[in-house]
Motif scaffolding. Structure first.
Motif, mmCIF file in Angstrom:
data_model
loop_
_atom_site.group_PDB
_atom_site.id
_atom_site.type_symbol
_atom_site.label_atom_id
_atom_site.label_comp_id
_atom_site.label_asym_id
_atom_site.label_seq_id
_atom_site.Cartn_x
_atom_site.Cartn_y
_atom_site.Cartn_z
ATOM 1 N N TRP A 28 -5.417 -10.212 -2.267
ATOM 2 C CA TRP A 28 -5.806 -8.823 -2.451
ATOM 3 C C TRP A 28 -5.291 -8.418 -3.826
ATOM 4 O O TRP A 28 -4.316 -8.980 -4.326
ATOM 5 C CB TRP A 28 -5.131 -8.021 -1.336
ATOM 6 N N GLY A 49 -3.369 1.361 -0.251
ATOM 7 C CA GLY A 49 -4.495 0.762 0.458
ATOM 8 C C GLY A 49 -5.361 1.746 1.200
ATOM 9 O O GLY A 49 -6.552 1.529 1.358
ATOM 10 N N ASP A 81 3.467 6.883 -2.945
ATOM 11 C CA ASP A 81 2.139 6.670 -2.358
ATOM 12 C C ASP A 81 1.210 6.454 -3.544
ATOM 13 O O ASP A 81 0.945 7.371 -4.317
ATOM 14 C CB ASP A 81 1.749 7.917 -1.548
ATOM 15 N N THR A 82 0.761 5.209 -3.714
ATOM 16 C CA THR A 82 0.072 4.824 -4.950
ATOM 17 C C THR A 82 -1.421 4.663 -4.715
ATOM 18 O O THR A 82 -1.833 3.824 -3.918
ATOM 19 C CB THR A 82 0.641 3.491 -5.473
ATOM 20 N N GLN A 135 -7.321 0.849 -7.160
ATOM 21 C CA GLN A 135 -8.403 0.036 -6.621
ATOM 22 C C GLN A 135 -8.420 -1.331 -7.293
ATOM 23 O O GLN A 135 -7.864 -1.484 -8.386
ATOM 24 C CB GLN A 135 -9.752 0.709 -6.914
ATOM 25 N N THR A 136 -9.099 -2.270 -6.653
ATOM 26 C CA THR A 136 -9.309 -3.572 -7.288
ATOM 27 C C THR A 136 -9.838 -3.350 -8.705
ATOM 28 O O THR A 136 -9.428 -4.007 -9.666
ATOM 29 C CB THR A 136 -10.341 -4.387 -6.483
ATOM 30 N N ASP A 162 -14.339 7.451 -3.996
ATOM 31 C CA ASP A 162 -13.446 8.254 -3.163
ATOM 32 C C ASP A 162 -13.685 9.748 -3.378
ATOM 33 O O ASP A 162 -13.951 10.187 -4.493
ATOM 34 C CB ASP A 162 -11.970 7.972 -3.491
ATOM 35 N N ARG A 181 -13.560 7.773 1.753
ATOM 36 C CA ARG A 181 -14.643 7.213 0.961
ATOM 37 C C ARG A 181 -15.853 8.137 1.077
ATOM 38 O O ARG A 181 -16.134 8.662 2.157
ATOM 39 C CB ARG A 181 -15.019 5.818 1.488
ATOM 40 N N LYS A 230 -7.895 -2.106 5.720
ATOM 41 C CA LYS A 230 -8.702 -0.882 5.690
ATOM 42 C C LYS A 230 -9.627 -0.831 6.899
ATOM 43 O O LYS A 230 -10.264 -1.816 7.249
ATOM 44 C CB LYS A 230 -9.539 -0.843 4.422
HETATM 45 C C1 6R9 Z 1 -5.221 -1.231 -4.233
HETATM 46 C C2 6R9 Z 1 -6.364 -1.208 -3.270
HETATM 47 C C3 6R9 Z 1 -9.373 0.678 -2.999
HETATM 48 C C4 6R9 Z 1 -9.606 1.866 -2.070
HETATM 49 C C5 6R9 Z 1 -9.604 3.183 -2.773
HETATM 50 C C6 6R9 Z 1 -9.214 4.131 -1.650
HETATM 51 C C7 6R9 Z 1 -8.215 3.336 -0.866
HETATM 52 C C8 6R9 Z 1 -6.021 2.759 -1.973
HETATM 53 C C9 6R9 Z 1 -4.857 4.548 -1.591
HETATM 54 C C10 6R9 Z 1 -6.153 4.735 -1.066
HETATM 55 C C11 6R9 Z 1 -5.598 6.858 -0.392
HETATM 56 C C12 6R9 Z 1 -3.919 5.615 -1.453
HETATM 57 N N1 6R9 Z 1 -6.840 3.591 -1.310
HETATM 58 N N2 6R9 Z 1 -4.817 3.315 -2.135
HETATM 59 N N3 6R9 Z 1 -6.511 5.894 -0.464
HETATM 60 N N4 6R9 Z 1 -4.338 6.752 -0.843
HETATM 61 N N5 6R9 Z 1 -2.652 5.521 -1.895
HETATM 62 O O1 6R9 Z 1 -6.240 -0.759 -2.164
HETATM 63 O O2 6R9 Z 1 -7.550 -1.700 -3.765
HETATM 64 O O3 6R9 Z 1 -8.705 -2.911 -1.876
HETATM 65 O O4 6R9 Z 1 -9.945 -2.205 -3.974
HETATM 66 O O5 6R9 Z 1 -9.231 -0.515 -2.266
HETATM 67 O O6 6R9 Z 1 -8.543 1.970 -1.122
HETATM 68 O O7 6R9 Z 1 -10.321 4.403 -0.859
HETATM 69 O O8 6R9 Z 1 -10.859 3.458 -3.332
HETATM 70 P P1 6R9 Z 1 -8.899 -1.904 -2.959
#
Ligand code: 6R9
Length: 654
Positions: free
Chosen positions: A317, A395, A419-420, A423-424, A508, A523, A617
């Motif tokens: 990931w 995530g 809380d970070t 995205q990929t 998002d 999303r 997810k």
């Molecule tokens: C790093 C990662 C991306 C999607 C992103 C969003 C969700 C990730 C989040 C979050 C709320 C957070 N997302 N971190 N939503 N608060 N702190 O997860 O990458 O697998 O590409 O997913 O995950 O929807 O657009 P990826």
């Protein structure tokens, strides 16, 4: 991704008022200690982003300096063009040269309990040996190498060896099966696969090599397979194609000149499908990605030389790429890798690891936190977690209840939580607290990182007023951004840059509150429109999880004659709680009280688990199919456990 409805206006109905100041002792030792320091950095990055990133980049090693910091022809960015560097050099050689050779780089714990400490010098030697072995097999700069391995130090060795010789890696999560491997190998036009005989998961051996053998039958282009011996189980070795890792590296020299890569040379491909549609190969390059992951890791996890840092994400990931390997090792910090499942042999495995290895920084996913919550706090309570200084999540949106549990039960009220959001595609963290300064609000990723121009826009690109929902967009290029979708520049443009002209949008919805804090609402594809109200999934789910009986919830919209859409909620209960019709009523009322009658679920379905991707997810797309037609026809290749769907389709489990 289906495009969001142009007329949809998002509304927000949840208000979280709890606030947490950074603990004073944490703030006193942090990289950024005061509001004034924070403001100065923030302003500097805003006024002169290129100068700001250039200063950050100066802390890393470059064989040749850049000609320009940024060339921006939307949507194509080139960062540090003309510069030459190498990520494996920055993660390894640089630290050995600085006298850190004997420091532990990787602290590994296998699922059966085996522990290994690999120092920076040992890791460098191993990476060089394996890089030489790859070159010996004919792998050249630019060749895509597929990696399908368990979470062992050798996975990091394989990744760093690819980086060393400039061969982009494409890591496939070890939980994926044959077709997922074949599809990704084919799309990446990759001829070389690195795997292992097997890996341990929940006490069983995952047959990685056997999966690769089958993938080879479906896809003829694989001409070389390297096999690391992890489990010493029987595997078939095909002469001429298959090679044992230990035999290849036994005679290989422990030095290997790192390739002087162009800053814009491809570093890796990582396939993502998120929760929707066909996987796409997200392309990341070398220089900007290195700068972004190195600096964000240092500032957000407040990395210090003595840290034992643990991110529980799999390297398959993006979180594993950026914050198990590159961002952590490039800072010369010890990174912990754990091979197995969080509940093997018991639900306290993570807390046991933290206690025994004195982990100081811990980064995990909300889905894991909710699973721990469901099982009860007693598993954590019997461990000494006093080594912890900071906690992180990534995530998914974290429900305030899960945030508070994490803060209290794991952090014992002492640790800031970051809380970070990222995205990929973004390569590194984009929205996050700076832990020594930013006051946190449970459920909010707080503010954009230095130099990140995040905004909430409507479909016309107009910035939304406080608390109005909209599209979460990034208006200016950033160093770690994706450089494209492999083999499909048109898809890159259409998917990310066409919704609002010249602005990055990756799906998002969010709102920004009166303090400028960001709240992710879900999303856009999952948005539900009920009786004229546009609802993000996050808020209804949070309302459900705030009830003490609920562990996890996922809501979807299904067509409804009168309201347009009706809400169906899938709910898992905390352990020991019985699903009853009375509880169902109570939960419906609870949502009505928390949010309003319009958000009241039409149906609540109790279930033991929810369908999730490998990274945890929730796949609402599949739940929607279950709720609408009772069966699932869509793509399920990224689903972690197919059994969950079968059970869901059988209606209620109570
Ligand atoms: C790093 C990662 C991306 C999607 C992103 C969003 C969700 C990730 C989040 C979050 C709320 C957070 N997302 N971190 N939503 N608060 N702190 O997860 O990458 O697998 O590409 O997913 O995950 O929807 O657009 P990826």
């Amino acid at each position: 991704m289906t495009n969001p409805q142009p007329h949809t206006e998002l509304e927000s109905h949840l208000k979280e008022t709890r606030r947490f100041a950074p603990p004073a002792d944490f703030a006193a030792q942090a990289h950024v200690r005061t509001q004034a320091e924070y403001d100065a950095l923030h302003r500097r990055a805003l006024d002169d982003p290129e100068g700001f990133w250039e200063e950050v980049a100066a802390g890393l090693h470059w064989f040749r300096k850049w000609d320009r910091v940024l060339e921006w022809n939307p949507p194509n960015a080139r960062w540090f063009a003309g510069a030459r560097t190498n990520l494996s050099y920055n993660c390894l050689d640089r630290h050995v040269a600085a006298g850190l050779g004997d420091k532990t780089a990787i602290l590994f714990e296998g699922e059966p309990g085996d522990v290994r400490r690999v120092t920076f010098r040992e890791l460098l030697d191993e990476v060089c040996r394996f890089a030489n072995a790859l070159r010996g097999l004919g792998v050249k700069k630019g060749d895509r190498v597929t990696i399908y391995m368990p979470m062992t130090p050798e996975l990091a060795v394989a990744v760093l060896a690819c980086a060393r010789i400039g061969a982009p890696h494409s890591v496939i999560f070890g939980g994926f099966s044959v077709q997922a491997i074949a599809d990704r190998v084919e799309d990446a036009q990759s001829n070389v696969v690195i795997t292992a005989d097997g890996g341990y998961r929940r006490g069983h051996v995952v047959p990685l090599k056997a999966n690769v053998d089958e993938a080879c039958e479906r896809c003829e282009r694989i001409r070389t397979v390297v096999v690391f011996q992890r489990c010493k189980c029987d595997v078939a070795m095909k002469p001429g194609r298959d090679h044992w890792w230990h035999e290849l590296t036994a005679g290989a020299p422990a030095t290997c000149e790192p390739e002087h890569c162009e800053a814009e040379d491809m570093l890796f491909l990582l396939y993502t499908s998120g929760t929707t549609g066909k996987p796409k190969g997200i392309m990341h390059t070398t220089g900007g990605y290195m700068v972004h992951t190195n600096y964000t890791a240092r500032m957000i996890f407040d990395l210090k030389p003595d840290d034992v840092y643990w991110c529980s994400a799999d390297v398959g990931w993006v979180t594993g790429h950026s914050y198990v390997i590159y961002g952590i090792l490039s800072n010369g910090v010890t990174t912990l890798m754990y091979e197995g499942a969080p509940n093997h042999p018991g639900w306290d495995r993570f807390w046991d690891i933290i206690e025994r290895h004195k982990v100081t920084k811990f980064y995990t996913a909300p889905t894991a936190i909710r699973a721990f919550m469901r099982e009860g706090r007693q598993h954590a309570d019997r461990h000494d977690l006093s080594s912890l200084k900071l906690l992180g999540t990534v995530g998914e949106p974290i429900n305030p209840e899960a945030w508070l549990w994490y803060h209290e039960v794991i952090g014992r009220g002492r640790c800031p939580i970051v809380d970070t959001w990222w995205q990929t595609e973004t390569g590194g963290i984009m929205i996050t607290p700076i832990p020594g300064v930013i006051h946190t609000k449970p459920g909010s990723a707080t503010r954009p990182f230095f130099g990140i121009d995040a905004a909430i826009l409507n479909k016309n690109g107009v910035e939304q007023p406080p608390n109005a929902g909209g599209f979460l967009c990034i208006r200016k290029p950033w160093p770690g951004m994706l450089r494209g979708v492999y083999g499909d520049p048109e898809r890159f443009r259409r998917q990310y840059w066409s919704e609002i002209d010249g602005v990055y949008f990756a799906g998002d919805s969010a709102r920004r509150d009166e303090d400028g804090y960001f709240w992710i609402m879900g999303r856009v594809d999952d948005m539900i429109k009920v009786a004229g109200h546009g609802l993000g999934t996050m808020e209804v789910e949070s309302a459900l999880v705030s009830h003490s009986a609920v562990a996890e919830a996922a809501v979807v919209g299904v067509p409804h004659e009168i309201k347009g859409n009706a809400i169906v909620a899938f709910v898992t209960l905390r352990s020991g709680i019985e699903p009853t019709p009375a509880l169902r009523q109570e939960l419906m009322n609870h949502v009505t009280h928390t949010m309003g009658a319009f958000a009241r679920p039409e149906q609540i379905r109790f279930t033991q688990s929810l369908p999730k991707t490998r990274s945890g997810k929730i796949m609402r797309r599949l739940l929607k199919e279950v709720a609408t037609s009772g069966e699932v026809k869509g793509d399920t290749t990224t689903l972690e456990d197919f059994g969950v769907l079968v059970k869901l389709a059988q209606k209620d489990e109570e």
